[in-house]
Scaffold this motif. Structure first.
Motif, mmCIF file in Angstrom:
data_model
loop_
_atom_site.group_PDB
_atom_site.id
_atom_site.type_symbol
_atom_site.label_atom_id
_atom_site.label_comp_id
_atom_site.label_asym_id
_atom_site.label_seq_id
_atom_site.Cartn_x
_atom_site.Cartn_y
_atom_site.Cartn_z
ATOM 1 N N GLN A 61 0.828 -1.213 0.000
ATOM 2 C CA GLN A 61 0.000 0.000 0.000
ATOM 3 C C GLN A 61 0.860 1.260 0.000
ATOM 4 N N TYR B 88 -7.114 0.578 -1.233
ATOM 5 C CA TYR B 88 -6.550 1.439 -2.262
ATOM 6 C C TYR B 88 -7.704 1.995 -3.093
ATOM 7 N N CYS C 269 0.847 4.084 -2.993
ATOM 8 C CA CYS C 269 0.535 5.496 -2.727
ATOM 9 C C CYS C 269 1.712 6.402 -3.085
#
Length: 360
Positions: free
Chosen positions: A216, A250, A220
């Protein structure tokens, strides 16, 4: 006199038939060629069909299809349109369903369209890798990565899917992350014949939550989750098949799932398997025997690039949900719409899904 009267009636019948035929032709959809008895029915069809330049189109008759599966049936299915089938057999590509200019152009096209060699990589030697780093804003354009995972079984009967192996690659099919994952609950079926996972591989593996957080953060790319937008920014586009399986948090606008992409779905709106999509649209087989998530990553990335590379007409507002398009087929415009030609209505119709060509 009776003969003259009968001839007059016959003439009237013919004229009525011509008028009905002409009216029906005027009420013919310019995209899918469906015919309607009344113009108001065609307007309603256009209101809910979302025909657009982003739909798969037959290269011969120019018919719009809702999905590539529907176009495949139109061209080479059990009951194809015979004229289109005959042309396609000579000049068509059965993988991307494109119609080429000549048989020679078709031969040249097939050499680069079909991934006939599949993967040359020896999966057993891929090893575990962790190249997850932020680009600090130096990369040009929106970066794209593909993710795949392999599942083992949990629960009393071993039917509960648990992620045990994850792979992440870039657009050039280079591995940037490849690791075993320790599930949060005990494994009762390692499914070794297909996953290649043994108990000792998971004993010291990274826990699932840590793997999720690591991926994640990489996706990002330094941007807060709430700030990620489909245009601009540094966050990466995530490609995969059935992306819900890893339960990653997400934004949906940044995910490209080949299992839920309308042009790649069945005509019944159900998902096609990645195995089928790879065989039908890339020309080679995957998931035979012991499987590796790298193989799935490559297949999804290649499918994404194929869909992204489509040459569609550019529109200022390509989605039906865009503010500029919300009143295109509003009920208060009914009279105005009924005076339009089918071609004019098609020109203002927009797609109800995000076409991946918009990522280019």
């Amino acid at each position: 006199m009776i003969g003259i009267f009968n001839n007059y009636l016959l003439y009237e019948d013919r004229m009525d038939s011509r008028n009905v035929s002409s009216e029906t032709s005027r009420n013919k959809c310019a995209a899918c060629f469906r015919q309607f008895n009344k113009m108001e029915h065609l307007v309603e069809h256009m209101r809910i069909s979302y025909h657009s330049v982003h739909e798969p189109v037959c290269g011969n008759c120019k018919k719009h299809c809702r999905s590539y599966e529907s176009l495949r049936e139109h061209l080479i299915g059990p009951l194809p349109k015979q004229e289109c089938k005959n042309v396609f057999n000579v000049r068509g590509c059965k993988f991307c369903l494109t119609l080429l200019d000549s048989p020679n152009a078709r031969r040249v096209h097939l050499e680069r369209c079909q991934h006939s060699g599949g993967l040359l990589t020896n999966f057993a030697n891929l090893g575990l890798r962790d190249n997850l780093t932020l680009d600090n804003g130096y990369a040009r354009g929106r970066q794209v990565v593909a993710l795949a995972c392999k599942m083992v079984g949990g629960g009393n009967d071993g039917s509960l899917d648990l992620c045990a192996r994850v792979c992440l690659i870039d657009e050039n099919e280079n591995i940037i992350f490849h690791t075993f994952v320790k599930p949060p609950i005990p494994v009762t079926n390692y499914r070794y014949e297909t996953t290649g996972v043994r108990p000792e591989y998971l004993r010291d593996a990274t826990p699932l939550r840590q793997v999720q957080k690591k991926i994640q953060d990489f996706l990002c790319n330094g941007e807060p989750m709430w700030k990620i937008r489909p245009r601009g920014g540094k966050a990466r586009i995530l490609v995969g098949h059935d992306l819900d399986r890893l339960h990653l948090e997400y934004p949906a606008v940044m995910m490209r799932d080949t299992a839920n992409y309308p042009p790649l779905m069945k005509t019944s709106k159900l998902s096609n398997s990645l195995k089928y999509l790879t065989q039908a649209y890339l020309g080679y087989d995957i998931q035979t025997g012991m499987q590796d998530p790298y193989e799935d990553c490559v297949a999804t990335m290649r499918l994404y690039i194929r869909m992204k590379s489509q040459n569609h007409a550019v529109e200022d507002s390509p989605l039906a949900s865009d503010p500029q398009n919300r009143n295109n087929f509003a009920s208060w415009r009914q009279s105005e719409l009924e005076r339009m030609s089918p071609e004019e209505m098609l020109a203002i119709s927009r797609s109800d899904y995000y076409c991946w060509c918009l990522d280019s």
